[in-house]
Design an enzyme around this catalytic site. Sequence first.
Site, PDB file in Angstrom:
ATOM      1  N   LYS A 131      51.045  26.744  47.407  1.00  0.00           N
ATOM      2  CA  LYS A 131      50.512  25.874  48.456  1.00  0.00           C
ATOM      3  C   LYS A 131      50.280  26.716  49.719  1.00  0.00           C
ATOM      4  CE  LYS A 131      52.751  21.945  46.198  1.00  0.00           C
ATOM      5  NZ  LYS A 131      51.714  21.423  45.310  1.00  0.00           N
ATOM      6  N   THR A 159      57.367  26.882  46.547  1.00  0.00           N
ATOM      7  CA  THR A 159      56.209  27.217  45.716  1.00  0.00           C
ATOM      8  C   THR A 159      55.449  28.370  46.357  1.00  0.00           C
ATOM      9  OG1 THR A 159      54.194  26.353  44.684  1.00  0.00           O
ATOM     10  CG2 THR A 159      54.649  25.595  46.898  1.00  0.00           C
ATOM     11  N   THR A 163      56.138  33.207  29.399  1.00  0.00           N
ATOM     12  CA  THR A 163      55.541  34.428  29.943  1.00  0.00           C
ATOM     13  C   THR A 163      55.430  34.280  31.455  1.00  0.00           C
ATOM     14  OG1 THR A 163      54.298  34.816  27.928  1.00  0.00           O
ATOM     15  CG2 THR A 163      53.460  35.879  29.904  1.00  0.00           C
ATOM     16  N   THR A 188      52.061   8.433  41.773  1.00  0.00           N
ATOM     17  CA  THR A 188      52.375   9.394  42.835  1.00  0.00           C
ATOM     18  C   THR A 188      52.929   8.662  44.051  1.00  0.00           C
ATOM     19  OG1 THR A 188      50.531  10.701  42.000  1.00  0.00           O
ATOM     20  CG2 THR A 188      51.420  11.354  44.119  1.00  0.00           C
ATOM     21  N   HIS A 199      56.635  21.868  50.436  1.00  0.00           N
ATOM     22  CA  HIS A 199      55.606  21.555  51.442  1.00  0.00           C
ATOM     23  C   HIS A 199      55.984  22.084  52.824  1.00  0.00           C
ATOM     24  CE1 HIS A 199      53.134  19.234  48.706  1.00  0.00           C
ATOM     25  NE2 HIS A 199      54.275  18.897  48.155  1.00  0.00           N
TER      26      HIS A 199
END
Length: 405
Positions: A246, A243, A276, A361, A217
């Site tokens: 995002k 990542t 893959t 969460t 983040h």
Amino acid sequence: MNATMPDYDALLSGHLDALRAEGRYRHFLTLQRQAGAFPRALRADGRPVTVWCSNDYLGMGQHAKVQEAMIAAIREDGCGAGGTRNISGTGRHHVALEAELASLHGKEAALVFNSGFTANEAALSTLATLLGATILSDADNHASMIAGIRNGRGPKRIFRHNDVAHLAELLAGLPPEAPKVVAFESVYSMDGDIAPIRAIADLARRHGALTYIDEVHAVGLYGPGGAGVAARDGVEIDVVEGTLGKAYGVGGGYVSGSRVLIDAIRSFAPGFIFSTTVTPAVAAGALASVRHLRASDTERAAHQERARATRAALRGEGLPVLEAPSHIVPVMVNDAVLCRQASEMLLEEHGVYIQPINFPTVPRGLERLRITPTPLHGDADIAHLAGAMSAVWDRLGLARQKRAA
Ligand code: PLP
């Protein structure tokens, strides 16, 4: 012998009914995102909504350079990657992307995965297994880090969230020569708080522990060229995970670190070896996005300004905004059923889309609406959001804070 067939659907329905009874059954909203109009999108029936809960934090998912890079890669390289990285899947875009990510983080090497989740799972499980390391993990670490630690099947210690004294206590209880990895995040995505990165890294270093940070983040959003919060604060961390889905607006995840560490993960992690790889277009699009955000601070500055403006507008309405030093704006509801109702009212009556955030969460009783302003939300959007939320808070009789002056 004919075994009686258990009623598998009934067994599973029982679990789903329990979720419904608690008000935390997951409803997905089908959206048609609209390139060029973000944060505007269309619902399945064509009604427009303003999206306030996207992790496409900077709108890079519709950036012209990213779109063009992806379209060009499809034209030039075709659609699929053609296999795992071992079996014909290593393409020029993958290699260029990894070089760019290594350079972004000032590391010798980087490795791209299908998602940030897989990157964490693969890297932490492999490090735990190969090093025989004890993992010291922040109590609020993401499910993907927990999955990696669990799959590593080694010893672990959980330190209280952002509690450096507790981490010190746990480190002191381990043999000095034992391999250890301290795993934590920079920006915690649900509260928007930031770890005491320097204190954790200094402590880990004193105890001979490897440091592993999840900057999912934060990459693209903080630090020089978007290298993350550790880089912003000038703290050296051994492994930086991120990542591409995002702030970079595309998809995929990665880890960066020393050449040997990355080679070991590349060589041993099942989550890397047996899947893959991302398509050439994804790698090319992510590369364009990373390069753009290394060269441009405009989006980062606007992002922070919009987050501050949104926070101020919601506070002005007396809405219970959680204090946070990042771009994430959580508004507390503290009840699963009311949280869903608030989300539905915002959608149906005001065209505002904010997905409710419920257990697991966040802990039970800490349910919230998690708002993610982007540089593409205008002043009118912010005013509309604040008015809509205020109306919903009145309708549902939800708790307010003292109105900000
Ligand atoms: N780490 C954290 C802290 C996250 O919040 C997420 C996703 O929400 C991930 C890792 C996984 O990243 P990705 O969405 O790329 O799989």
